[in-house]
Design a protein around this motif. Structure first.
Motif, PDB file in Angstrom:
ATOM      1  N   CYS A  91       3.850  10.517   0.674  1.00  0.00           N
ATOM      2  CA  CYS A  91       3.965   9.154   1.202  1.00  0.00           C
ATOM      3  C   CYS A  91       2.611   8.455   1.272  1.00  0.00           C
ATOM      4  O   CYS A  91       2.548   7.243   1.442  1.00  0.00           O
ATOM      5  CB  CYS A  91       4.623   9.175   2.584  1.00  0.00           C
ATOM      6  SG  CYS A  91       6.428   9.314   2.514  1.00  0.00           S
ATOM      7  N   GLY A  92       1.525   9.216   1.140  1.00  0.00           N
ATOM      8  CA  GLY A  92       0.199   8.616   1.169  1.00  0.00           C
ATOM      9  C   GLY A  92      -0.398   8.377  -0.199  1.00  0.00           C
ATOM     10  O   GLY A  92      -1.534   7.911  -0.310  1.00  0.00           O
ATOM     11  N   LEU A  93       0.354   8.698  -1.268  1.00  0.00           N
ATOM     12  CA  LEU A  93      -0.162   8.484  -2.624  1.00  0.00           C
ATOM     13  C   LEU A  93      -0.263   6.990  -2.916  1.00  0.00           C
ATOM     14  O   LEU A  93       0.579   6.196  -2.505  1.00  0.00           O
ATOM     15  CB  LEU A  93       0.752   9.144  -3.658  1.00  0.00           C
ATOM     16  CG  LEU A  93       0.899  10.666  -3.578  1.00  0.00           C
ATOM     17  CD1 LEU A  93       1.860  11.167  -4.662  1.00  0.00           C
ATOM     18  CD2 LEU A  93      -0.451  11.360  -3.708  1.00  0.00           C
ATOM     19  N   TRP A  94      -1.308   6.608  -3.668  1.00  0.00           N
ATOM     20  CA  TRP A  94      -1.440   5.232  -4.131  1.00  0.00           C
ATOM     21  C   TRP A  94      -0.417   5.016  -5.240  1.00  0.00           C
ATOM     22  O   TRP A  94      -0.364   5.783  -6.205  1.00  0.00           O
ATOM     23  CB  TRP A  94      -2.836   4.993  -4.678  1.00  0.00           C
ATOM     24  CG  TRP A  94      -3.956   5.283  -3.740  1.00  0.00           C
ATOM     25  CD1 TRP A  94      -3.870   5.591  -2.405  1.00  0.00           C
ATOM     26  CD2 TRP A  94      -5.345   5.311  -4.065  1.00  0.00           C
ATOM     27  NE1 TRP A  94      -5.116   5.797  -1.879  1.00  0.00           N
ATOM     28  CE2 TRP A  94      -6.051   5.630  -2.874  1.00  0.00           C
ATOM     29  CE3 TRP A  94      -6.065   5.084  -5.237  1.00  0.00           C
ATOM     30  CZ2 TRP A  94      -7.426   5.738  -2.844  1.00  0.00           C
ATOM     31  CZ3 TRP A  94      -7.453   5.190  -5.203  1.00  0.00           C
ATOM     32  CH2 TRP A  94      -8.125   5.508  -4.020  1.00  0.00           C
ATOM     33  N   SER A  95       0.383   3.970  -5.141  1.00  0.00           N
ATOM     34  CA  SER A  95       1.447   3.803  -6.138  1.00  0.00           C
ATOM     35  C   SER A  95       1.658   2.339  -6.489  1.00  0.00           C
ATOM     36  O   SER A  95       1.411   1.441  -5.680  1.00  0.00           O
ATOM     37  CB  SER A  95       2.763   4.404  -5.630  1.00  0.00           C
ATOM     38  OG  SER A  95       3.205   3.746  -4.456  1.00  0.00           O
ATOM     39  N   THR A  96       2.130   2.126  -7.712  1.00  0.00           N
ATOM     40  CA  THR A  96       2.397   0.768  -8.187  1.00  0.00           C
ATOM     41  C   THR A  96       3.483   0.795  -9.252  1.00  0.00           C
ATOM     42  O   THR A  96       3.615   1.769 -10.000  1.00  0.00           O
ATOM     43  CB  THR A  96       1.125   0.123  -8.770  1.00  0.00           C
ATOM     44  OG1 THR A  96       1.404  -1.238  -9.145  1.00  0.00           O
ATOM     45  CG2 THR A  96       0.608   0.862  -9.988  1.00  0.00           C
ATOM     46  N   SER A  97       4.266  -0.260  -9.309  1.00  0.00           N
ATOM     47  CA  SER A  97       5.158  -0.486 -10.444  1.00  0.00           C
ATOM     48  C   SER A  97       4.392  -1.264 -11.505  1.00  0.00           C
ATOM     49  O   SER A  97       3.269  -1.724 -11.268  1.00  0.00           O
ATOM     50  CB  SER A  97       6.405  -1.258 -10.011  1.00  0.00           C
ATOM     51  OG  SER A  97       6.044  -2.559  -9.573  1.00  0.00           O
ATOM     52  N   ALA A  98       4.984  -1.421 -12.686  1.00  0.00           N
ATOM     53  CA  ALA A  98       4.296  -2.121 -13.773  1.00  0.00           C
ATOM     54  C   ALA A  98       5.312  -2.729 -14.735  1.00  0.00           C
ATOM     55  O   ALA A  98       6.357  -2.140 -15.010  1.00  0.00           O
ATOM     56  CB  ALA A  98       3.383  -1.158 -14.537  1.00  0.00           C
ATOM     57  N   ALA A  99       4.976  -3.919 -15.237  1.00  0.00           N
ATOM     58  CA  ALA A  99       5.734  -4.560 -16.316  1.00  0.00           C
ATOM     59  C   ALA A  99       4.716  -5.233 -17.232  1.00  0.00           C
ATOM     60  O   ALA A  99       3.975  -6.111 -16.794  1.00  0.00           O
ATOM     61  CB  ALA A  99       6.715  -5.593 -15.756  1.00  0.00           C
ATOM     62  N   ASN A 173       1.676   6.771  -9.815  1.00  0.00           N
ATOM     63  CA  ASN A 173       1.044   7.269  -8.585  1.00  0.00           C
ATOM     64  C   ASN A 173       0.255   8.554  -8.813  1.00  0.00           C
ATOM     65  O   ASN A 173      -0.058   9.266  -7.859  1.00  0.00           O
ATOM     66  CB  ASN A 173       2.094   7.491  -7.487  1.00  0.00           C
ATOM     67  CG  ASN A 173       3.004   8.672  -7.781  1.00  0.00           C
ATOM     68  OD1 ASN A 173       2.992   9.223  -8.894  1.00  0.00           O
ATOM     69  ND2 ASN A 173       3.792   9.073  -6.809  1.00  0.00           N
ATOM     70  N   GLY A 174      -0.050   8.861 -10.072  1.00  0.00           N
ATOM     71  CA  GLY A 174      -0.839  10.039 -10.372  1.00  0.00           C
ATOM     72  C   GLY A 174      -0.045  11.299 -10.604  1.00  0.00           C
ATOM     73  O   GLY A 174      -0.592  12.305 -11.081  1.00  0.00           O
ATOM     74  N   GLU A 175       1.242  11.300 -10.308  1.00  0.00           N
ATOM     75  CA  GLU A 175       2.065  12.492 -10.512  1.00  0.00           C
ATOM     76  C   GLU A 175       2.452  12.625 -11.978  1.00  0.00           C
ATOM     77  O   GLU A 175       2.767  11.635 -12.645  1.00  0.00           O
ATOM     78  CB  GLU A 175       3.326  12.420  -9.653  1.00  0.00           C
ATOM     79  CG  GLU A 175       3.056  12.469  -8.165  1.00  0.00           C
ATOM     80  CD  GLU A 175       4.328  12.450  -7.354  1.00  0.00           C
ATOM     81  OE1 GLU A 175       4.526  13.348  -6.529  1.00  0.00           O
ATOM     82  OE2 GLU A 175       5.148  11.531  -7.552  1.00  0.00           O
TER      83      GLU A 175
END
Length: 263
Positions: A91-99, A173-175
């Motif tokens: 829940c603390g991972l930096w995350s973003t969607s993208a288009a 998110n790096g995963e």
């Protein structure tokens, strides 16, 4: 070719959306609001960090978009490691969607992950969502509709849904699992009138959440009013519902990143 763009902060403390436009590449990124209060470089939240890192990688514009997506994901992971983020606390991972789209000779290459959208509008007024997907926020929005935004069960469900990153829905998110949720392809440019790229802050408020979003109202308003007119309509509807009673959502106003490319 004519291009419209909007990058606007919502009612949150920071604008976690990001927008890129350079030569033939265009993209919008929606950083997910962090579930922790931690701030990083220059006081930025994890969502701000993720969206800006991803956008800067796509601006390199030197590989197929799907490969740039993988590089953006790896870059987010590398920056989190340098910032000593505990990668086991998902829940603390930096995350973003993208288009993202890239204009080529006779075709448009596209890339999508998460809840940012690519929509192609043809010359007859019809439209096609590049990657039609179930809205992962549907259960939470349904609960907000029934119980209100401040109900304690809502926050617990938000945290549960966040644990579904790259298990049930995709984000950068790096995963490593993120790549399974990449959606990409090409669209012939010959019959395309407009390409819309937008984060969910531009979604037209709806009193009843839907598992699969209907973008027909958004598309028609964008054509009739332009991006700014559509934005004004969305903001006006939200402003008339400050307590989030009629239109279920997470905050009064969400951030907006949007691009309309007209041929």
């Amino acid at each position: 070719m004519k291009v419209e763009q909007i990058l606007e902060q919502g009612s949150g403390a920071q604008n976690e959306d990001y927008l890129i436009m350079d030569h033939n590449i265009f993209g919008v990124f929606d950083g997910a609001t962090s579930l922790t209060d931690a701030c990083f470089e220059e006081g930025k939240s994890g969502g701000c960090m993720a969206s800006s890192i991803a956008g800067q990688v796509f601006l390199r514009n030197h590989h197929p978009l799907v490969r740039l997506g993988a590089e953006a994901n790896d870059s987010i992971r590398a920056r989190m490691e340098r910032s000593q983020i505990d990668l086991s606390r998902r829940c603390g991972l930096w995350s973003t969607s993208a288009a993202v789209v890239r204009l080529g000779d006779g075709e448009i290459e596209w890339f999508q992950t998460g809840d940012s959208q690519v929509v192609f509008i043809d010359r007859d007024g019809g439209y096609k969502v590049a990657a039609r997907r179930e809205d992962h926020d549907y259960p939470t929005l349904s609960m907000i509709s029934e119980r209100g935004r401040s109900h304690p069960e809502v926050q617990r469900l938000v945290e549960k849904i966040r644990q579904g990153m790259n298990r049930d829905y995709g984000v950068l998110n790096g995963e490593r699992e993120a790549e399974r949720f990449f959606r990409t392809g090409t669209e012939p440019a010959c019959n395309i009138k407009t390409v819309l790229l937008f984060t969910d802050g531009l979604d037209v408020p709806c009193p009843a959440p839907k598992k699969y979003k209907d973008f027909s109202c958004l598309v028609s308003m964008a054509a009739e009013l332009g991006l700014e007119g559509l934005r004004d309509h969305v903001r006006g509807q939200e402003a008339a519902d400050p307590d989030i009673e009629r239109y279920p959502r997470f905050k009064k106003h969400d951030d907006i990143a949007a691009i309309a490319i007209h041929f």
